[in-house]
Design a protein around this motif. Structure first.
Motif, PDB file in Angstrom:
ATOM      1  N   ARG A 102     -68.117 -90.392 -14.985  1.00 39.31           N
ATOM      2  CA  ARG A 102     -69.516 -90.849 -14.845  1.00 39.31           C
ATOM      3  C   ARG A 102     -70.196 -90.911 -16.209  1.00 39.31           C
ATOM      4  NH1 ARG A 102     -67.484 -91.073 -10.264  1.00 39.31           N
ATOM      5  NH2 ARG A 102     -66.774 -92.918 -11.324  1.00 39.31           N
ATOM      6  N   PHE A 103     -69.940 -89.921 -17.061  1.00 41.76           N
ATOM      7  CA  PHE A 103     -70.521 -89.948 -18.401  1.00 41.76           C
ATOM      8  C   PHE A 103     -69.985 -91.147 -19.192  1.00 41.76           C
ATOM      9  CE2 PHE A 103     -71.208 -85.142 -18.091  1.00 41.76           C
ATOM     10  CZ  PHE A 103     -72.568 -85.278 -17.860  1.00 41.76           C
ATOM     11  N   LYS A 104     -68.693 -91.445 -19.043  1.00 33.31           N
ATOM     12  CA  LYS A 104     -68.115 -92.598 -19.741  1.00 33.31           C
ATOM     13  C   LYS A 104     -68.744 -93.893 -19.253  1.00 33.31           C
ATOM     14  CE  LYS A 104     -63.730 -90.288 -20.647  1.00 33.31           C
ATOM     15  NZ  LYS A 104     -62.294 -90.194 -20.303  1.00 33.31           N
ATOM     16  N   GLU A 105     -69.001 -93.985 -17.954  1.00 32.57           N
ATOM     17  CA  GLU A 105     -69.680 -95.168 -17.413  1.00 32.57           C
ATOM     18  C   GLU A 105     -71.088 -95.287 -18.002  1.00 32.57           C
ATOM     19  OE1 GLU A 105     -69.550 -94.592 -13.189  1.00 32.57           O
ATOM     20  OE2 GLU A 105     -67.402 -95.027 -13.074  1.00 32.57           O
ATOM     21  N   SER A 106     -71.760 -94.156 -18.140  1.00 31.31           N
ATOM     22  CA  SER A 106     -73.109 -94.157 -18.719  1.00 31.31           C
ATOM     23  C   SER A 106     -73.084 -94.613 -20.170  1.00 31.31           C
ATOM     24  CB  SER A 106     -73.732 -92.763 -18.621  1.00 31.31           C
ATOM     25  OG  SER A 106     -73.866 -92.389 -17.275  1.00 31.31           O
ATOM     26  N   VAL A 107     -72.081 -94.183 -20.909  1.00 29.90           N
ATOM     27  CA  VAL A 107     -71.933 -94.627 -22.296  1.00 29.90           C
ATOM     28  C   VAL A 107     -71.805 -96.142 -22.333  1.00 29.90           C
ATOM     29  CG1 VAL A 107     -70.324 -94.690 -24.251  1.00 29.90           C
ATOM     30  CG2 VAL A 107     -70.993 -92.502 -23.260  1.00 29.90           C
ATOM     31  N   GLN A 108     -70.975 -96.690 -21.461  1.00 34.48           N
ATOM     32  CA  GLN A 108     -70.763 -98.139 -21.456  1.00 34.48           C
ATOM     33  C   GLN A 108     -72.046 -98.884 -21.103  1.00 34.48           C
ATOM     34  OE1 GLN A 108     -67.896 -99.515 -22.656  1.00 34.48           O
ATOM     35  NE2 GLN A 108     -69.262-101.282 -22.709  1.00 34.48           N
ATOM     36  N   ILE A 109     -72.824 -98.357 -20.177  1.00 39.19           N
ATOM     37  CA  ILE A 109     -74.109 -98.975 -19.827  1.00 39.19           C
ATOM     38  C   ILE A 109     -75.035 -98.976 -21.040  1.00 39.19           C
ATOM     39  CG2 ILE A 109     -76.221 -98.672 -18.462  1.00 39.19           C
ATOM     40  CD1 ILE A 109     -74.351 -97.640 -16.182  1.00 39.19           C
ATOM     41  N   LEU A 110     -75.122 -97.851 -21.728  1.00 43.02           N
ATOM     42  CA  LEU A 110     -75.975 -97.779 -22.919  1.00 43.02           C
ATOM     43  C   LEU A 110     -75.525 -98.759 -24.001  1.00 43.02           C
ATOM     44  CD1 LEU A 110     -76.651 -93.953 -23.300  1.00 43.02           C
ATOM     45  CD2 LEU A 110     -78.285 -95.731 -22.665  1.00 43.02           C
ATOM     46  N   ILE A 111     -74.232 -98.853 -24.204  1.00 46.45           N
ATOM     47  CA  ILE A 111     -73.701 -99.772 -25.209  1.00 46.45           C
ATOM     48  C   ILE A 111     -74.020-101.215 -24.823  1.00 46.45           C
ATOM     49  CG2 ILE A 111     -71.558-100.718 -26.188  1.00 46.45           C
ATOM     50  CD1 ILE A 111     -70.487 -97.800 -26.172  1.00 46.45           C
ATOM     51  N   ASP A 112     -73.818-101.546 -23.559  1.00 48.72           N
ATOM     52  CA  ASP A 112     -74.077-102.911 -23.089  1.00 48.72           C
ATOM     53  C   ASP A 112     -75.552-103.272 -23.156  1.00 48.72           C
ATOM     54  OD1 ASP A 112     -71.374-103.129 -22.559  1.00 48.72           O
ATOM     55  OD2 ASP A 112     -71.583-102.824 -20.391  1.00 48.72           O
ATOM     56  N   GLU A 113     -76.430-102.310 -22.950  1.00 47.81           N
ATOM     57  CA  GLU A 113     -77.873-102.576 -22.858  1.00 47.81           C
ATOM     58  C   GLU A 113     -78.639-102.351 -24.155  1.00 47.81           C
ATOM     59  OE1 GLU A 113     -79.584-103.625 -20.032  1.00 47.81           O
ATOM     60  OE2 GLU A 113     -77.631-103.912 -19.104  1.00 47.81           O
ATOM     61  N   ARG A 114     -78.042-101.730 -25.146  1.00 46.45           N
ATOM     62  CA  ARG A 114     -78.831-101.323 -26.310  1.00 46.45           C
ATOM     63  C   ARG A 114     -79.389-102.463 -27.130  1.00 46.45           C
ATOM     64  NH1 ARG A 114     -74.478 -98.371 -30.219  1.00 46.45           N
ATOM     65  NH2 ARG A 114     -72.961-100.031 -30.199  1.00 46.45           N
ATOM     66  N   GLY A 115     -78.767-103.605 -27.095  1.00 53.07           N
ATOM     67  CA  GLY A 115     -79.264-104.742 -27.881  1.00 53.07           C
ATOM     68  C   GLY A 115     -80.255-105.624 -27.134  1.00 53.07           C
ATOM     69  N   LYS A 116     -80.478-105.347 -25.868  1.00 51.67           N
ATOM     70  CA  LYS A 116     -81.355-106.181 -25.044  1.00 51.67           C
ATOM     71  C   LYS A 116     -82.785-105.660 -25.118  1.00 51.67           C
ATOM     72  CE  LYS A 116     -77.706-107.324 -21.792  1.00 51.67           C
ATOM     73  NZ  LYS A 116     -77.260-107.215 -20.396  1.00 51.67           N
ATOM     74  N   LYS A 117     -83.703-106.604 -25.214  1.00 48.96           N
ATOM     75  CA  LYS A 117     -85.116-106.238 -25.238  1.00 48.96           C
ATOM     76  C   LYS A 117     -85.567-105.956 -23.809  1.00 48.96           C
ATOM     77  CE  LYS A 117     -89.584-107.608 -26.962  1.00 48.96           C
ATOM     78  NZ  LYS A 117     -90.315-108.493 -27.827  1.00 48.96           N
TER      79      LYS A 117
END
Length: 120
Positions: A102-117
């Motif tokens: 679950r933590f790894k999934e959260s990391v991927q979400i943060l990585i995918d979303e960090r560049g979006k306004k």
């Protein structure tokens, strides 16, 4: 849960059995009560909890903690032939695996979303 397992395994032990197991000093100070410490006898402290304030860094720290706990549970499983104890430890080990996923999934979400306004 681990503390409860240890208590159940030692609550009926005699003083002689505790001494033979290397638990004499603990018994002398605490009777059969538990004292949270690592295998080297170092007491638990909140300093073990790591937080940087950066979501990615904190999640990677959480993943590492879950993997360390998983490895410890596996070593404990390998050290006992008590099937009931193994079953409890296997449950805890599997829980650590799920937490890490679950933590790894959260990391991927943060990585995918960090560049979006974000506009709320």
């Amino acid at each position: 849960m681990i503390a409860t397992m240890i208590y159940k395994l030692t609550k009926d032990a005699t003083v002689e059995q505790l001494e033979a197991a290397g638990l004499g000093p603990n018994y002398a100070q605490r009777d059969h009560a538990l004292f949270y410490q690592n295998s080297a006898g170092v007491p638990w402290t909140a300093a073990y909890i790591q937080a940087k304030g950066d979501p990615l860094a904190d999640l990677y720290e959480d993943i590492a903690a879950e993997e360390k706990a998983r490895a410890t549970y596996q070593w404990l499983i390998d050290m006992t032939d008590d099937v009931d104890l193994q079953d409890s430890l296997k449950f805890l080990r599997e829980r650590e695996i799920v937490h890490a996923l679950r933590f790894k999934e959260s990391v991927q979400i943060l990585i995918d979303e960090r560049g979006k306004k974000k506009v709320y």
